[in-house]
Design a protein around this motif. Structure first.
Motif, PDB file in Angstrom:
ATOM      1  N   VAL A 198       6.456  95.809 117.145  1.00 22.05           N
ATOM      2  CA  VAL A 198       6.471  95.934 118.714  1.00 22.05           C
ATOM      3  C   VAL A 198       5.715  94.512 119.397  1.00 22.05           C
ATOM      4  CG1 VAL A 198       4.373  97.057 118.570  1.00 22.05           C
ATOM      5  CG2 VAL A 198       5.864  97.295 120.780  1.00 22.05           C
ATOM      6  N   GLY A 199       6.260  94.066 120.436  1.00 22.15           N
ATOM      7  CA  GLY A 199       5.843  92.972 121.185  1.00 22.15           C
ATOM      8  C   GLY A 199       5.795  93.269 122.460  1.00 22.15           C
ATOM      9  N   SER A 200       5.085  92.193 123.256  1.00 22.79           N
ATOM     10  CA  SER A 200       5.461  92.657 124.755  1.00 22.79           C
ATOM     11  C   SER A 200       6.760  92.330 125.296  1.00 22.79           C
ATOM     12  CB  SER A 200       4.432  91.618 125.394  1.00 22.79           C
ATOM     13  OG  SER A 200       4.739  90.168 125.390  1.00 22.79           O
ATOM     14  N   VAL A 201       7.554  91.173 124.342  1.00 18.48           N
ATOM     15  CA  VAL A 201       8.971  90.652 124.984  1.00 18.48           C
ATOM     16  C   VAL A 201      10.047  91.781 124.631  1.00 18.48           C
ATOM     17  CG1 VAL A 201       8.242  88.275 124.680  1.00 18.48           C
ATOM     18  CG2 VAL A 201       9.277  89.539 122.755  1.00 18.48           C
ATOM     19  N   ASN A 202      10.084  92.774 123.979  1.00 21.18           N
ATOM     20  CA  ASN A 202      10.956  93.534 123.466  1.00 21.18           C
ATOM     21  C   ASN A 202      10.910  95.226 124.014  1.00 21.18           C
ATOM     22  OD1 ASN A 202       9.162  94.827 121.559  1.00 21.18           O
ATOM     23  ND2 ASN A 202       9.781  93.256 120.036  1.00 21.18           N
ATOM     24  N   CYS A 203       9.897  95.265 124.864  1.00 20.91           N
ATOM     25  CA  CYS A 203       9.598  96.491 125.564  1.00 20.91           C
ATOM     26  C   CYS A 203      10.236  96.879 126.738  1.00 20.91           C
ATOM     27  CB  CYS A 203       8.213  96.965 125.248  1.00 20.91           C
ATOM     28  SG  CYS A 203       7.358  97.218 123.725  1.00 20.91           S
ATOM     29  N   ARG A 204      10.822  98.020 126.991  1.00 20.59           N
ATOM     30  CA  ARG A 204      11.441  98.378 128.403  1.00 20.59           C
ATOM     31  C   ARG A 204       9.888  98.726 129.012  1.00 20.59           C
ATOM     32  NH1 ARG A 204      16.328 102.358 128.421  1.00 20.59           N
ATOM     33  NH2 ARG A 204      15.466 102.978 130.313  1.00 20.59           N
ATOM     34  N   GLU A 205       9.049  99.472 128.478  1.00 21.89           N
ATOM     35  CA  GLU A 205       7.826  99.891 129.428  1.00 21.89           C
ATOM     36  C   GLU A 205       6.726  99.069 128.831  1.00 21.89           C
ATOM     37  OE1 GLU A 205       7.666 104.218 130.042  1.00 21.89           O
ATOM     38  OE2 GLU A 205       8.939 104.264 128.127  1.00 21.89           O
ATOM     39  N   GLU A 228       4.302  89.443 118.122  1.00 17.21           N
ATOM     40  CA  GLU A 228       4.215  88.762 119.655  1.00 17.21           C
ATOM     41  C   GLU A 228       5.043  87.288 119.340  1.00 17.21           C
ATOM     42  OE1 GLU A 228       3.746  88.802 123.677  1.00 17.21           O
ATOM     43  OE2 GLU A 228       3.948  90.361 121.970  1.00 17.21           O
ATOM     44  N   LYS A 229       6.247  87.399 119.511  1.00 17.82           N
ATOM     45  CA  LYS A 229       6.967  86.216 119.408  1.00 17.82           C
ATOM     46  C   LYS A 229       8.173  85.878 120.146  1.00 17.82           C
ATOM     47  CE  LYS A 229       5.938  85.020 114.346  1.00 17.82           C
ATOM     48  NZ  LYS A 229       6.548  84.840 113.118  1.00 17.82           N
ATOM     49  N   GLY A 230       8.646  84.678 120.351  1.00 19.06           N
ATOM     50  CA  GLY A 230       9.921  84.446 121.077  1.00 19.06           C
ATOM     51  C   GLY A 230       9.596  84.095 122.694  1.00 19.06           C
ATOM     52  N   PRO A 231      10.280  83.669 123.375  1.00 12.46           N
ATOM     53  CA  PRO A 231      10.390  83.185 124.659  1.00 12.46           C
ATOM     54  C   PRO A 231       9.558  84.254 125.614  1.00 12.46           C
ATOM     55  CG  PRO A 231      12.732  83.008 124.143  1.00 12.46           C
ATOM     56  CD  PRO A 231      12.192  83.795 122.996  1.00 12.46           C
ATOM     57  N   GLY A 232       8.537  83.696 126.534  1.00 12.65           N
ATOM     58  CA  GLY A 232       7.870  84.743 126.999  1.00 12.65           C
ATOM     59  C   GLY A 232       6.783  85.205 126.257  1.00 12.65           C
ATOM     60  N   ALA A 233       6.663  85.083 125.136  1.00 15.92           N
ATOM     61  CA  ALA A 233       5.370  85.784 124.335  1.00 15.92           C
ATOM     62  C   ALA A 233       4.082  85.439 124.941  1.00 15.92           C
ATOM     63  CB  ALA A 233       5.727  85.331 123.055  1.00 15.92           C
TER      64      ALA A 233
END
Length: 212
Positions: A11-18, A39-44
């Motif tokens: 889990v990371g902030s960029v892939n959560c609906r909530e 915590e990776k990817g655009p906007g991480a």
């Protein structure tokens, strides 16, 4: 170790609906057996914001008695006293990471029998194998492996705990375990679910039944 891999949420902030914290708390309530903070990817998030989220998620895991793993970031893992770290083939070498983290949990991504053997040699506690199915959660995902690679690893004598990852849903979880994995690691099947707790519980149910 094998029981921790049964329902492994990445889990990371960029892939959560909530909010990630709510997702993790609901997943833990649904029976998640291990949590990885990736915590990776655009906007991480980076810096102090990344640290703050890691501490929140770690606290939730500690309340539930579930291991908290950090993806790739050895410095962060050491700073917060995470239970372990997971590294890919393109990250710092598993051997170097093992030397830095002592007896904490070390997970290593492996895509071939050779990589699995190297991971074992370097002290990995488990290997993550995939992507088993097509996935949209990782932009840098390797080619789809299917069940063949898990079956090949087992037939070639790889006894390390294995968690399958990549495009796994509740409908597919059982066949991943029957191929030789000890559990499944998922991202979107839980983080994008309308009901995180129910989705987690169903994945765990399928893994448990397939392991009988």
């Amino acid at each position: 170790m094998r029981r921790y891999l049964r329902m492994y949420l990445v889990v990371g902030s960029v892939n959560c609906r909530e909010s990630p914290l709510r997702v993790v708390e609901e997943a833990l309530n649904g029976g998640a057996t291990m949590i990885q903070f990736r915590e990776k990817g655009p906007g991480a998030l980076t810096g102090e914001a990344k640290l703050a989220l890691a501490l929140e998620l770690q606290a939730a895991c500690r309340r539930a008695g579930v291991p908290f793993i950090v993806n790739d970031d050895v410095e962060l893992a050491a700073r917060i006293g995470a239970d372990g770290i997971h590294v890919g083939q393109d990250d710092e070498s598993a051997g170097a990471v093992r030397a830095r983290i002592g007896n904490r949990i070390l997970g290593v991504s492996a895509h071939t029998v050779k990589e699995a053997r190297t991971a074992l040699l370097h002290g990995a506690d488990y290997i993550g194998v995939g992507p088993i199915y097509p996935t949209i959660s990782k932009e840098d995902a390797r080619p789809v492996q299917g069940m063949r690679v898990i079956e090949e690893m087992r037939s070639q004598g790889i006894r390390l705990p294995i968690v399958g990852i990549g495009g796994i849903t509740a409908e597919r979880a059982g066949e991943v375990v029957r191929a030789g994995a000890d559990g499944v690691a998922v991202i979107s099947a839980v983080t994008q679910a309308e009901n995180v707790r129910t989705a987690t519980a169903e994945l765990l149910k399928q893994v448990t039944e397939a392991a009988l």
